[in-house]
Write a protein that holds these residues in place. Structure first.
Motif, PDB file in Angstrom:
ATOM      1  N   GLU A  58       0.843  -1.193   0.000  1.00 13.25           N
ATOM      2  CA  GLU A  58       0.000   0.000   0.000  1.00 13.25           C
ATOM      3  C   GLU A  58       0.879   1.243   0.000  1.00 13.25           C
ATOM      4  N   TYR A  60       0.902   5.542  -2.060  1.00 14.62           N
ATOM      5  CA  TYR A  60       0.055   6.557  -2.684  1.00 14.62           C
ATOM      6  C   TYR A  60      -0.068   6.361  -4.194  1.00 14.62           C
ATOM      7  N   ASP A  65      -0.784  12.870  -2.372  1.00 12.54           N
ATOM      8  CA  ASP A  65      -1.737  12.135  -1.540  1.00 12.54           C
ATOM      9  C   ASP A  65      -1.224  12.125  -0.103  1.00 12.54           C
ATOM     10  N   ASP A  68      -3.867   8.979   4.789  1.00 15.96           N
ATOM     11  CA  ASP A  68      -5.126   8.236   4.744  1.00 15.96           C
ATOM     12  C   ASP A  68      -5.497   7.797   3.326  1.00 15.96           C
ATOM     13  N   GLN A  69      -4.673   8.170   2.339  1.00 16.94           N
ATOM     14  CA  GLN A  69      -4.962   7.801   0.957  1.00 16.94           C
ATOM     15  C   GLN A  69      -4.071   6.664   0.441  1.00 16.94           C
ATOM     16  N   ASN A  71      -3.200   3.072  -0.426  1.00 15.55           N
ATOM     17  CA  ASN A  71      -4.044   1.902  -0.656  1.00 15.55           C
ATOM     18  C   ASN A  71      -3.393   0.976  -1.673  1.00 15.55           C
ATOM     19  N   SER A  72      -4.033  -0.146  -1.927  1.00 14.33           N
ATOM     20  CA  SER A  72      -3.466  -1.142  -2.827  1.00 14.33           C
ATOM     21  C   SER A  72      -3.704  -0.832  -4.309  1.00 14.33           C
ATOM     22  N   THR A  73      -4.464   0.198  -4.625  1.00 15.94           N
ATOM     23  CA  THR A  73      -4.681   0.575  -6.021  1.00 15.94           C
ATOM     24  C   THR A  73      -3.360   0.927  -6.694  1.00 15.94           C
TER      25      THR A  73
END
Length: 91
Positions: A58, A60, A65, A68-69, A71-73
């Motif tokens: 995880e 940015y 970012d 809290d932003q 993530n795994s995207t």
């Protein structure tokens, strides 16, 4: 002694100075990014210069970012780019 060049995606890389120091002591040039946007620009432009890529689970997606932003995207975007480069016989 050969120097290895490694691209590193990790939103916390700046909080890990010991990793940077140990890498340098072992002839590893870490080029770290906390976001996929900037790191992928580097990868696409200079993939032929890198010996390895390290990807945190995880981090940015875009520059700017905040915590809290993460993530795994972003991981998925890096995976897609690496797959595309491999399919083009670049890696």
């Amino acid at each position: 002694m050969k120097e290895y060049k490694v691209l590193w995606f990790d939103d916390e890389h700046e909080a890990l100075p010991a990793v940077h120091i140990e890498a340098a002591e072992n002839n590893i040039n870490l080029n770290a990014f906390d976001n996929a946007q900037e790191g992928l620009e580097e990868l696409k432009s200079n993939y032929f210069q890198y010996d390895a890529v390290i990807v945190d689970g995880e981090f940015y997606l875009k520059k700017g970012d905040s915590q809290d932003q993460a993530n795994s995207t972003a991981f998925g975007e890096v995976a897609k780019t690496l797959t595309a480069l491999k399919e083009q016989n670049h890696v």
